[in-house]
Design a protein around this motif. Structure first.
Motif, PDB file in Angstrom:
ATOM      1  N   GLY A 125       0.242 -11.844  10.888  1.00 20.65           N
ATOM      2  CA  GLY A 125      -1.107 -12.108  11.347  1.00 20.65           C
ATOM      3  C   GLY A 125      -1.964 -12.658  10.236  1.00 20.65           C
ATOM      4  O   GLY A 125      -1.505 -12.847   9.095  1.00 20.65           O
ATOM      5  N   CYS A 163      -7.394 -11.740  20.283  1.00 22.73           N
ATOM      6  CA  CYS A 163      -6.719 -11.133  19.140  1.00 22.73           C
ATOM      7  C   CYS A 163      -5.855  -9.956  19.580  1.00 22.73           C
ATOM      8  O   CYS A 163      -6.194  -9.240  20.534  1.00 22.73           O
ATOM      9  N   THR A 164      -4.758  -9.791  18.889  1.00 16.54           N
ATOM     10  CA  THR A 164      -3.876  -8.653  19.124  1.00 16.54           C
ATOM     11  C   THR A 164      -3.465  -8.064  17.776  1.00 16.54           C
ATOM     12  O   THR A 164      -3.679  -8.660  16.716  1.00 16.54           O
ATOM     13  N   LEU A 209      -3.743  -8.181  12.093  1.00 18.12           N
ATOM     14  CA  LEU A 209      -4.599  -8.732  13.139  1.00 18.12           C
ATOM     15  C   LEU A 209      -4.205 -10.187  13.354  1.00 18.12           C
ATOM     16  O   LEU A 209      -4.287 -11.004  12.436  1.00 18.12           O
ATOM     17  N   TYR A 210      -3.742 -10.472  14.566  1.00 16.93           N
ATOM     18  CA  TYR A 210      -3.280 -11.832  14.893  1.00 16.93           C
ATOM     19  C   TYR A 210      -4.210 -12.404  15.967  1.00 16.93           C
ATOM     20  O   TYR A 210      -4.326 -11.848  17.068  1.00 16.93           O
ATOM     21  N   CYS A 211      -4.869 -13.495  15.627  1.00 19.46           N
ATOM     22  CA  CYS A 211      -5.854 -14.086  16.540  1.00 19.46           C
ATOM     23  C   CYS A 211      -5.476 -15.516  16.914  1.00 19.46           C
ATOM     24  O   CYS A 211      -4.953 -16.277  16.089  1.00 19.46           O
ATOM     25  N   THR A 212      -5.752 -15.850  18.172  1.00 21.79           N
ATOM     26  CA  THR A 212      -5.601 -17.195  18.709  1.00 21.79           C
ATOM     27  C   THR A 212      -6.897 -17.529  19.458  1.00 21.79           C
ATOM     28  O   THR A 212      -7.778 -16.672  19.612  1.00 21.79           O
TER      29      THR A 212
END
Length: 317
Positions: free
Chosen positions: A308, A65-66, A58-61
């Motif tokens: 992530g 998130c993507t 889980l990659y969040c900015t």
């Protein structure tokens, strides 16, 4: 009974290692050198590189998130060079042979050989040193296959020097009273009809007539100690990296005959470019005198590239 360990002072250990190594002036019979050890690590069979699955991160900015994915791989890493040798101070690894000279209670070596076969008093002794593998060339080699794992092993670090563990290694105290040492069939190396030796007590004395089996048992015992915490020996533990949040899964402590925890590669007296667990057939072609042997201890790791903040799931064994 509390099983305590005593750590080797790191700075002193490195100073002794490199200071004494510079004093080595001439190679010994059956010796192996650091360049040869480096070369031996370029073994595809020992590496056993496999792509076994994927990891989802889980990659969040601040914008949302993507989910990102990365491949999950499995392979072995050379972590230790373990030498088992006859006479104190005669480690077959040339550059570190002076690291463990005769000292204090750790002076002699060798074996007691029976004069009358019916006496059955063959008791052999091996000094053992377990030193961090000089693995830089290996990691360059592994990088050619793609993503690769790394271990906590520090090159040239002395994890176990039997001359510094003289009480336990030369007397078997306190392990001679452990259940593993007193119970037949518990923690034994070998197969039915070809029993090499019990693992406990983890000392340098082995009741065995075949010198290669003696050395292999002593090496296995040292690896058993080093890959665990809190053992009643003087050593530095080498504990596998294991952090799913970082995408790495290391092996359990070494267990005799279990390739999911380790494999051995013969270095001396004759180098092999393959790995296996004991019994490994080396008793058929590796026996030699005065009885100095060395192996690389390889251990299996699984890992994936972190992509992530949180690992959501992974696939594969």
């Amino acid at each position: 009974m509390n099983r305590l360990f005593v750590q080797l002072p790191m700075a002193l250990a490195f100073a002794v290692l490199f200071g004494l190594a510079s004093m080595v002036s001439s190679p010994r019979a059956y010796a192996i050198t650091t360049p040869e050890i480096l070369q031996s690590s370029l073994s595809p069979q020992c590496l056993d590189y496999q792509v076994i699955g994927v990891c989802a991160w889980l990659y969040c900015t601040p914008w949302g998130c993507t989910v990102r994915t990365s491949i999950r791989v499995k392979h072995y890493i050379p972590e230790l060079v373990v030498s088992a040798y006859e006479n104190t101070g005669d480690n077959p690894w040339t550059e570190i042979a002076m690291l463990s000279p005769p000292t204090g209670d750790a002076i002699g070596g060798g074996s007691s050989r029976e004069s009358v076969p019916e006496q059955h008093t063959n008791t052999h002794f091996k000094n053992v040193d377990a030193i961090g593998h000089p693995s830089e060339l290996f990691y360059n080699f592994a990088g050619g296959f793609g993503w690769f794992c790394e271990s906590n092993s520090k090159p040239f670090n002395p994890y176990f020097i039997s001359t510094l563990d003289a009480l336990a290694w030369r007397s078997g105290v306190p392990e001679m009273a452990y259940p593993e040492a007193l119970t037949p069939g518990m923690r034994e190396m070998g197969e039915v009809g070809d029993l090499w030796s019990p693992i406990y007590p983890r000392s340098g004395f082995v009741s065995q007539t075949h010198d290669y089996k003696v050395a292999a048992t002593a090496a296995q015992r040292a690896a058993d100690v080093v890959t665990r915490r809190g053992e009643p020996h003087v050593y530095q533990p080498l504990i596998a990296r294991n952090s799913s949040s970082s995408g790495i899964w290391g092996p359990d402590p070494v267990e005799e005959g279990d390739s999911e925890t380790h494999e051995w590669q013969q270095l001396a007296p004759n180098m092999r470019m393959s790995c296996s667990t004991f019994p490994d057939g080396g008793e058929n072609d590796q026996l030699q005198d005065p009885g100095d042997y060395a192996w690389t201890l390889w251990r299996p790791y699984r890992c994936c590239k972190k992509r992530g903040q949180e690992l959501l799931y992974f696939t594969g064994e």
